[in-house]
Design a protein around this motif. Structure first.
Motif, short mmCIF file in Angstrom:
data_model
loop_
_atom_site.label_atom_id
_atom_site.label_comp_id
_atom_site.label_asym_id
_atom_site.label_seq_id
_atom_site.Cartn_x
_atom_site.Cartn_y
_atom_site.Cartn_z
N GLN A 2 0.84 -1.19 0.00
CA GLN A 2 0.00 0.00 0.00
C GLN A 2 0.88 1.25 0.00
N THR A 3 0.94 1.92 -1.13
CA THR A 3 1.78 3.11 -1.27
C THR A 3 1.34 3.88 -2.49
N ASP A 4 1.65 5.19 -2.50
CA ASP A 4 1.39 6.00 -3.68
C ASP A 4 2.48 5.81 -4.72
N PHE A 5 3.57 5.15 -4.35
CA PHE A 5 4.65 4.90 -5.30
C PHE A 5 4.24 3.73 -6.20
N ILE A 6 4.30 3.93 -7.52
CA ILE A 6 3.95 2.90 -8.49
C ILE A 6 5.03 2.87 -9.56
N ALA A 7 5.40 1.66 -9.98
CA ALA A 7 6.38 1.49 -11.05
C ALA A 7 5.97 0.31 -11.91
N HIS A 8 6.44 0.32 -13.17
CA HIS A 8 6.05 -0.74 -14.09
C HIS A 8 7.14 -0.98 -15.11
N SER A 31 4.01 9.70 -11.67
CA SER A 31 4.30 11.06 -11.24
C SER A 31 3.83 11.26 -9.81
N GLY A 32 4.44 12.25 -9.15
CA GLY A 32 3.99 12.60 -7.80
C GLY A 32 4.89 12.11 -6.70
N ALA A 33 5.72 11.10 -6.96
CA ALA A 33 6.61 10.58 -5.92
C ALA A 33 7.94 11.33 -5.95
N THR A 34 8.48 11.62 -4.78
CA THR A 34 9.80 12.24 -4.67
C THR A 34 10.84 11.14 -4.62
N THR A 58 9.56 12.89 -19.14
CA THR A 58 8.58 13.12 -18.09
C THR A 58 7.26 13.55 -18.73
N THR A 59 6.18 12.95 -18.28
CA THR A 59 4.84 13.37 -18.70
C THR A 59 4.04 13.72 -17.47
N ALA A 60 2.81 14.14 -17.68
CA ALA A 60 1.96 14.48 -16.53
C ALA A 60 1.70 13.27 -15.66
N ASP A 61 1.81 12.06 -16.23
CA ASP A 61 1.48 10.86 -15.48
C ASP A 61 2.70 10.08 -15.01
N ALA A 62 3.83 10.21 -15.71
CA ALA A 62 4.91 9.26 -15.44
C ALA A 62 6.28 9.87 -15.67
N GLN A 63 7.26 9.28 -14.97
CA GLN A 63 8.67 9.52 -15.20
C GLN A 63 9.26 8.28 -15.86
N TYR A 64 9.95 8.47 -16.99
CA TYR A 64 10.56 7.36 -17.71
C TYR A 64 12.06 7.33 -17.44
N TRP A 65 12.59 6.11 -17.24
CA TRP A 65 14.00 5.91 -16.92
C TRP A 65 14.59 4.90 -17.89
N THR A 561 -4.58 5.29 -12.16
CA THR A 561 -4.42 5.05 -13.60
C THR A 561 -3.19 5.74 -14.19
N ARG A 562 -2.25 6.20 -13.35
CA ARG A 562 -1.16 7.03 -13.86
C ARG A 562 -0.26 6.30 -14.86
N LEU A 563 -0.09 5.01 -14.75
CA LEU A 563 0.83 4.30 -15.62
C LEU A 563 0.13 3.52 -16.73
N LEU A 564 -1.10 3.90 -17.03
CA LEU A 564 -1.90 3.11 -17.97
C LEU A 564 -2.03 3.73 -19.35
N ASP A 565 -1.25 4.75 -19.65
CA ASP A 565 -1.22 5.32 -21.00
C ASP A 565 -2.61 5.64 -21.51
N ALA A 566 -3.42 6.29 -20.67
CA ALA A 566 -4.76 6.70 -21.08
C ALA A 566 -4.74 8.19 -21.37
N PRO A 567 -4.89 8.58 -22.63
CA PRO A 567 -4.75 10.00 -22.98
C PRO A 567 -5.87 10.87 -22.44
N GLY A 568 -7.05 10.33 -22.26
CA GLY A 568 -8.17 11.10 -21.74
C GLY A 568 -8.53 10.67 -20.33
N ASN A 569 -9.73 11.01 -19.93
CA ASN A 569 -10.16 10.64 -18.58
C ASN A 569 -11.39 9.72 -18.60
N ARG A 570 -11.67 9.14 -19.77
CA ARG A 570 -12.84 8.29 -19.90
C ARG A 570 -12.41 6.84 -20.14
N TRP A 571 -13.06 5.92 -19.43
CA TRP A 571 -12.83 4.49 -19.59
C TRP A 571 -14.17 3.81 -19.88
#
Length: 602
Positions: A2-8, A31-34, A58-65, A561-571
């Motif tokens: 249980q954490t706000d940190f997510i990686a994939h 995004s959002g994790a320090t 870097t995008t609004a949703d994710a940091q790429y490494w 849904t930050r790492l799910l490559d969803a361009p909009g906000n509708r599912w």
């Protein structure tokens, strides 16, 4: 965790082999994790190395490494994981998910140098046929009678509409044949959507199940003999369908010529088996009708797989040109009466089969964990009892494989699945054969005491989870059945006896899987689980799907849904067509009772 940190990280798309033999590896964090620093941990010469990750986008949703590491020069497998330092904590991403520490190497991502697995398997919908119980061919009777008259008297057949008689056991025949499978191809492919057929044994045998082989070179006359197999092969090839046969390589029947000559005192053939000084012999799980082969004798290995005319080679060649083998009880074969040197024979068997047909599918039967056979040097995949069917049975039916109580909640269900996935390389995960039931187990619908809603949930997971789905004949129409032989009832071709709701559900799931690459080759990202629900995503670089399963009462869940490559906000739910809206990267999702949702971004 249980954490706000997510990686994939998806090894299929996020690993590039460079010309200099190094690996270029990518990973993303939400995004959002320090993050103070990111690292890849890998091993060379069994020693730890750490290399810093380079942030590349870097995008609004994710940091790429991204990072480059050498391939392990001292072993076939390069093990690696990712470590992120966040203030006083660290988060380690391995093949089983995110954890607050480094776990054992068995959980690490695995890059196997030169791994070759038949990728066509990933795109298939398999259908398992128990030939005697599937269909009597419209045009096969004359040919079958001709075959039988040349060998033995035809066996009286039981009423097709009756259930198997336990008192008759393996000697009861209903008359299904390979011509019947040919006749059913329009139903299987055109109506249902099946693309690959796996046949239980078809070689000459005295029993209805044919796991006691009398002659590996002869197709059972009761099934139509070789003409029926050739016709089936011709028709499946014309339809671009795959055909897998069942090879019983651990033992023969007592009627096999080798064993008959051994019993007659031929010392040469006695070494094909495992006789002791008193004349007793080793047999599969003690069943004397199934004498175990002795692979310490090179002639046995040559006859089964290594010789130029070996059984496994013969049926891979034209005009049969089958697409692979399901290897029965293959973990039990070995030198002498035990499984001694099993891995040596399995590696040699793989080499011989791949020499004959590089794209042949080697599928092992393992009722329990098969990790050691699934590292790239033995099998392409296994019948995924341990990594799918067992945990699903425990979560939905509260039973273990022995039929004893074994209830688990959604969190344990997710952990079991993740543990099994992590143990094997990603391409082999996608080559696993997922199933609900088989000829060896009670029907899943019967285990669920006829609960059709939970059964549809199980089918939904079958077609969305990592690996190739396989229906056991009749699963798609709600055919019930308890343990053997009840799980081998004849297929009822009277459509009034079909559960059309279940059939239509299967058709929709099959169509969706075939139209959605993320379901055949996508990565896996767990999104959340509680007592009654389990949510995950299947991801590609272009698209993601959310799968949300709920075994309990109606509820709601909130997914990141930050790492799910969803361009909009509708599912949109691809099955119910309902639409759900994200709010600041959170998707609040209603979960109807005993249901499955499959959502795609709009």
């Amino acid at each position: 965790m249980q954490t706000d940190f997510i990686a994939h990280h998806h090894p299929l798309t996020d690993v590039e082999i460079l010309e200099d033999g190094r690996l270029r590896i990518s990973v993303r964090t939400a995004s959002g994790a320090t993050i103070n620093s990111g690292w890849i941990r890998y091993e060379l010469d069994n020693e730890e190395y750490l290399t810093a990750l380079e942030p590349v986008d870097t995008t609004a949703d994710a940091q790429y490494w991204r990072v480059e590491i050498p391939i392990n020069p001292g072993a076939a497998t390069t093990y690696y994981l990712f470590k992120f330092i966040c203030a006083e904590r660290q988060f380690c991403l391995d093949a089983g998910g995110l954890h607050p520490r480094i776990r054992s190497r068995s959980f690490h991502f695995k890059h196997v140098q030169g791994l070759q697995t038949p990728q066509w398997v990933w795109n298939q919908v398999f259908y398992q046929v128990f030939p005697d119980r599937f269909r009597i061919g419209d045009g096969g009777s004359a040919a079958i009678n001709k075959e039988l008259n040349a060998h033995e008297e035809p066996t009286p057949l039981s009423d097709w509409n009756a259930n198997p008689d336990p008192s008759k056991g393996s000697s009861e025949f209903f008359g299904g044949d390979l011509y019947g499978v040919v006749d059913a191809l329009p139903y299987l492919q055109d109506e249902l959507g099946v693309s690959a057929i796996y046949l239980n044994p078809i070689f000459a045998s005295h029993s209805n199940h044919r796991y006691d082989t009398d002659d590996y070179s002869q197709v059972e006359p009761r099934l139509g003999g070789e003409p029926a197999l050739l016709r089936l092969r011709k028709e499946t090839q014309a339809r671009d369908m795959r055909l897998i046969l069942d090879a019983v390589v651990n033992h023969t029947s007592v009627h096999h010529p080798w064993f008959q000559q051994a019993q007659a005192g031929d010392e040469h053939y006695r070494t094909f088996y495992n006789f002791d000084s008193e004349g007793s012999y080793a047999a599969w799980k003690g069943f004397e009708s199934l004498p175990k082969l002795n692979y310490a004798n090179p002639e046995v290995a040559a006859s089964m797989y290594s010789g130029d005319n070996a059984i496994l080679r013969h049926w891979l060649r034209p005009p049969y040109a089958i697409d692979g083998w399901r290897l029965d009880a293959v973990h039990m074969l070995g030198d002498g009466p035990s499984a001694h040197n099993n891995a040596t024979h399995m590696r040699a068997m793989r080499e011989c089969v791949k020499q004959e047909a590089p794209q042949a599918y080697l599928l092992g039967e393992h009722f329990f964990e098969a990790t050691e056979w699934l590292q790239g040097d033995q099998e392409d995949g296994a019948m995924n009892y341990y990594g799918f069917a067992h945990p699903l049975r425990a979560w939905l039916a509260g039973l273990d494989i022995s039929g004893q109580p074994g209830a688990i909640d959604g969190r344990e269900f997710a952990a079991w699945l993740a543990e099994a996935r992590a143990a094997i390389p990603c391409p082999i995960q996608l080559s696993q054969l997922n199933l609900l039931d088989t000829h060896d187990t009670p029907r899943f619908l019967t285990l669920l005491q006829g609960d059709r809603d939970l059964y549809k949930l199980a089918l939904g997971l079958l077609f969305t989870y990592s690996g190739a789905p396989c229906l056991y004949y009749g699963d798609e129409i709600g055919l019930p059945g308890g343990g053997d032989p009840d799980c081998r009832r004849p297929f009822p071709w009277d459509r009034e006896r079909w559960d059309m709701d279940i059939l239509n559900w299967c058709k929709a799931l099959i169509a969706l899987r075939k139209d959605t690459p993320a379901l055949s080759r996508g990565g896996h990202l767990d999104l959340g689980a509680d007592a009654d629900s389990y949510c995950f995503a299947r991801t590609t670089q272009e698209w993601s799907l959310i799968i949300a399963a709920n075994r309990g009462d109606a509820s709601t869940t909130s997914l990141d849904t930050r790492l799910l490559d969803a361009p909009g906000n509708r599912w949109r739910d691809l099955l119910s067509r309902e639409v759900f809206i994200t709010n600041e990267h959170r998707l609040t999702l209603s979960l109807p009772s005993k249901s499955l949702r499959i959502l795609a971004p709009e």
